[in-house]
Design a protein around this motif. Structure first.
Motif, PDB file in Angstrom:
ATOM      1  N   LYS A  14     -16.637   1.815  35.333  1.00 60.95           N
ATOM      2  CA  LYS A  14     -17.331   1.110  34.855  1.00 60.95           C
ATOM      3  C   LYS A  14     -16.532   0.875  33.561  1.00 60.95           C
ATOM      4  O   LYS A  14     -16.717   0.201  32.108  1.00 60.95           O
ATOM      5  CB  LYS A  14     -18.546   2.582  33.794  1.00 60.95           C
ATOM      6  N   ALA A  15     -15.140   1.913  33.359  1.00 61.66           N
ATOM      7  CA  ALA A  15     -13.850   1.426  32.715  1.00 61.66           C
ATOM      8  C   ALA A  15     -12.820   1.944  33.048  1.00 61.66           C
ATOM      9  O   ALA A  15     -12.635   2.712  33.432  1.00 61.66           O
ATOM     10  CB  ALA A  15     -14.554   2.402  31.038  1.00 61.66           C
ATOM     11  N   ASP A  16     -11.567   1.506  32.754  1.00 64.66           N
ATOM     12  CA  ASP A  16     -10.453   2.462  32.517  1.00 64.66           C
ATOM     13  C   ASP A  16     -10.650   3.206  31.629  1.00 64.66           C
ATOM     14  O   ASP A  16     -11.110   3.639  31.028  1.00 64.66           O
ATOM     15  CB  ASP A  16      -9.174   1.072  32.296  1.00 64.66           C
ATOM     16  N   CYS A  17      -9.244   4.222  31.834  1.00 67.56           N
ATOM     17  CA  CYS A  17      -8.826   5.406  31.184  1.00 67.56           C
ATOM     18  C   CYS A  17      -7.367   5.633  30.795  1.00 67.56           C
ATOM     19  O   CYS A  17      -7.067   4.911  31.125  1.00 67.56           O
ATOM     20  CB  CYS A  17      -9.028   6.639  32.467  1.00 67.56           C
ATOM     21  N   ASN A  18      -8.031   5.827  29.372  1.00 61.19           N
ATOM     22  CA  ASN A  18      -6.859   5.272  28.933  1.00 61.19           C
ATOM     23  C   ASN A  18      -5.544   7.149  28.300  1.00 61.19           C
ATOM     24  O   ASN A  18      -6.367   8.439  28.069  1.00 61.19           O
ATOM     25  CB  ASN A  18      -6.924   4.732  26.717  1.00 61.19           C
ATOM     26  N   LEU A  19      -4.756   6.737  27.850  1.00 60.41           N
ATOM     27  CA  LEU A  19      -4.413   8.133  28.244  1.00 60.41           C
ATOM     28  C   LEU A  19      -4.017   8.096  26.539  1.00 60.41           C
ATOM     29  O   LEU A  19      -3.105   7.869  25.709  1.00 60.41           O
ATOM     30  CB  LEU A  19      -3.141   8.597  29.053  1.00 60.41           C
ATOM     31  N   LEU A  20      -3.872   9.286  25.926  1.00 62.68           N
ATOM     32  CA  LEU A  20      -3.814   9.959  25.065  1.00 62.68           C
ATOM     33  C   LEU A  20      -2.473  10.821  24.886  1.00 62.68           C
ATOM     34  O   LEU A  20      -2.926  12.443  25.959  1.00 62.68           O
ATOM     35  CB  LEU A  20      -4.832  11.257  23.941  1.00 62.68           C
ATOM     36  N   ASP A  21      -1.447  10.677  24.394  1.00 63.65           N
ATOM     37  CA  ASP A  21       0.001  11.512  25.218  1.00 63.65           C
ATOM     38  C   ASP A  21       0.198  12.271  24.092  1.00 63.65           C
ATOM     39  O   ASP A  21       1.179  12.218  23.760  1.00 63.65           O
ATOM     40  CB  ASP A  21       0.247  10.309  25.064  1.00 63.65           C
ATOM     41  N   GLU A  22      -0.787  13.533  24.048  1.00 65.68           N
ATOM     42  CA  GLU A  22      -0.642  14.589  23.258  1.00 65.68           C
ATOM     43  C   GLU A  22      -0.956  15.851  24.432  1.00 65.68           C
ATOM     44  O   GLU A  22      -1.291  16.097  24.961  1.00 65.68           O
ATOM     45  CB  GLU A  22      -0.952  15.063  22.348  1.00 65.68           C
ATOM     46  N   ASN A  23      -0.360  17.256  24.383  1.00 68.06           N
ATOM     47  CA  ASN A  23      -0.638  18.707  25.475  1.00 68.06           C
ATOM     48  C   ASN A  23      -2.119  18.849  24.378  1.00 68.06           C
ATOM     49  O   ASN A  23      -1.093  19.455  23.568  1.00 68.06           O
ATOM     50  CB  ASN A  23       0.642  19.192  25.265  1.00 68.06           C
ATOM     51  N   LEU A  24      -2.737  19.048  25.305  1.00 72.97           N
ATOM     52  CA  LEU A  24      -4.004  19.499  24.991  1.00 72.97           C
ATOM     53  C   LEU A  24      -4.529  20.509  25.268  1.00 72.97           C
ATOM     54  O   LEU A  24      -5.531  20.989  24.734  1.00 72.97           O
ATOM     55  CB  LEU A  24      -5.211  18.586  23.825  1.00 72.97           C
ATOM     56  N   ALA A  25      -4.013  20.784  26.186  1.00 72.69           N
ATOM     57  CA  ALA A  25      -4.945  21.451  27.558  1.00 72.69           C
ATOM     58  C   ALA A  25      -3.823  22.929  27.975  1.00 72.69           C
ATOM     59  O   ALA A  25      -3.253  22.260  28.354  1.00 72.69           O
ATOM     60  CB  ALA A  25      -5.686  20.937  28.015  1.00 72.69           C
ATOM     61  N   TYR A  26      -4.341  23.782  28.352  1.00 73.86           N
ATOM     62  CA  TYR A  26      -3.832  24.676  29.452  1.00 73.86           C
ATOM     63  C   TYR A  26      -4.323  24.672  31.155  1.00 73.86           C
ATOM     64  O   TYR A  26      -5.321  25.884  30.620  1.00 73.86           O
ATOM     65  CB  TYR A  26      -3.202  25.706  28.236  1.00 73.86           C
ATOM     66  N   TYR A  27      -3.900  24.209  31.941  1.00 81.08           N
ATOM     67  CA  TYR A  27      -3.846  24.675  33.085  1.00 81.08           C
ATOM     68  C   TYR A  27      -4.201  25.905  33.817  1.00 81.08           C
ATOM     69  O   TYR A  27      -2.659  26.427  33.724  1.00 81.08           O
ATOM     70  CB  TYR A  27      -3.530  22.659  33.949  1.00 81.08           C
TER      71      TYR A  27
END
Length: 258
Positions: free
Chosen positions: A188-201
């Motif tokens: 349905k849509a392309d996925c765009n990257l927000l180039d920041e570290n915002l999570a911890y896996y």
């Protein structure tokens, strides 16, 4: 799916025996600078103290459901999505964490640019929440073709606009159910990257991420064949491509911090 509430973020959190981590995960949602959210936790018959821990949080925005029988992460996520009411849908597993500004920054990024589907970078931590010195990023734009080659967005990083993309439900599959959601969305849509570290896996010793190669190949084959209804030959081809692009991602997009 009920009518979406403008500006509300529905946070989808399946849980199963993560009593050691779920409180920290919930707190990372509560501590968001963007406060217009609902946290939908669906527990898949945990046998630990998950109930007690979740019930400790007295916040009306937290909605807690339990499966009547152990059903797997796919059905559990489906159920959580069915209960969602938000314009925005985000995902957080019950052992992972978000940076406090994750929602605020990602929504601003999407609204400013008119995006309906995005993801961002994340950092790896260990079982004790200690930084492992690895940042994981990805391509600035993930198209449908690229998404079939590899599921670049981590589950804890991607968000989509439910008004544009609608209710996503996936077929019953034991593994890769987060990837199955990505395959639905990328059509349905392309996925765009927000180039920041915002999570911890969180890397856990018993994580399915450490399965042997043949098990990974089989789980990816099932993903494309069962969930995406591809032919056996196409499913095998795509599963092999995922192995190749997985190595490429590790080389190009996993960055060891100095």
């Amino acid at each position: 799916m009920t009518k979406q509430i403008d500006g509300l973020v529905s946070v989808i959190m399946p849980s199963w025996n993560t009593a050691d981590y779920i409180a920290e995960s919930i707190e990372s949602v509560i501590n968001q600078t963007y406060q217009n959210w609902e946290l939908i936790i669906v527990d898949d018959c945990s046998t630990d103290t998950t109930d007690e821990i979740v019930n400790h949080f007295k916040d009306d925005r937290i909605r807690y459901f339990k499966n009547s029988i152990n059903s797997g992460a796919d059905i559990t996520r489906n159920k959580a999505l069915q209960h969602s009411r938000g314009e925005w849908i985000a995902f957080l597993d019950s052992d992972d964490l978000w940076h406090p500004e994750k929602l605020e920054k990602q929504i601003h990024f999407m609204e400013k640019n008119g995006y309906s589907f995005s993801y961002h970078n994340f950092e790896k931590i260990d079982e004790d929440s200690q930084d492992l010195g690895v940042t994981v990023t990805g391509p600035s734009l993930v198209t449908k073709k690229m998404m079939y080659h590899y599921g670049y967005p981590g589950c804890l990083t991607f968000m989509y606009n439910a008004k544009v993309m609608g209710l996503v439900q996936i077929n019953d599959i034991k593994k890769n159910n987060d990837y199955a959601i990505l395959l639905k969305l990328c059509k349905k849509a392309d996925c765009n990257l927000l180039d920041e570290n915002l999570a911890y896996y969180r890397i856990r010793k018993k994580s399915i991420s450490h399965d042997k190669l043949y098990k990974k190949l089989k789980s990816h084959y099932d993903l494309f064949h069962i969930c995406d209804k591809q032919t056996p030959l196409t499913s095998f081809y795509l599963a092999c491509m995922n192995m190749i692009y997985g190595l490429h991602k590790k080389y190009k997009y996993e960055i060891r911090n100095q």
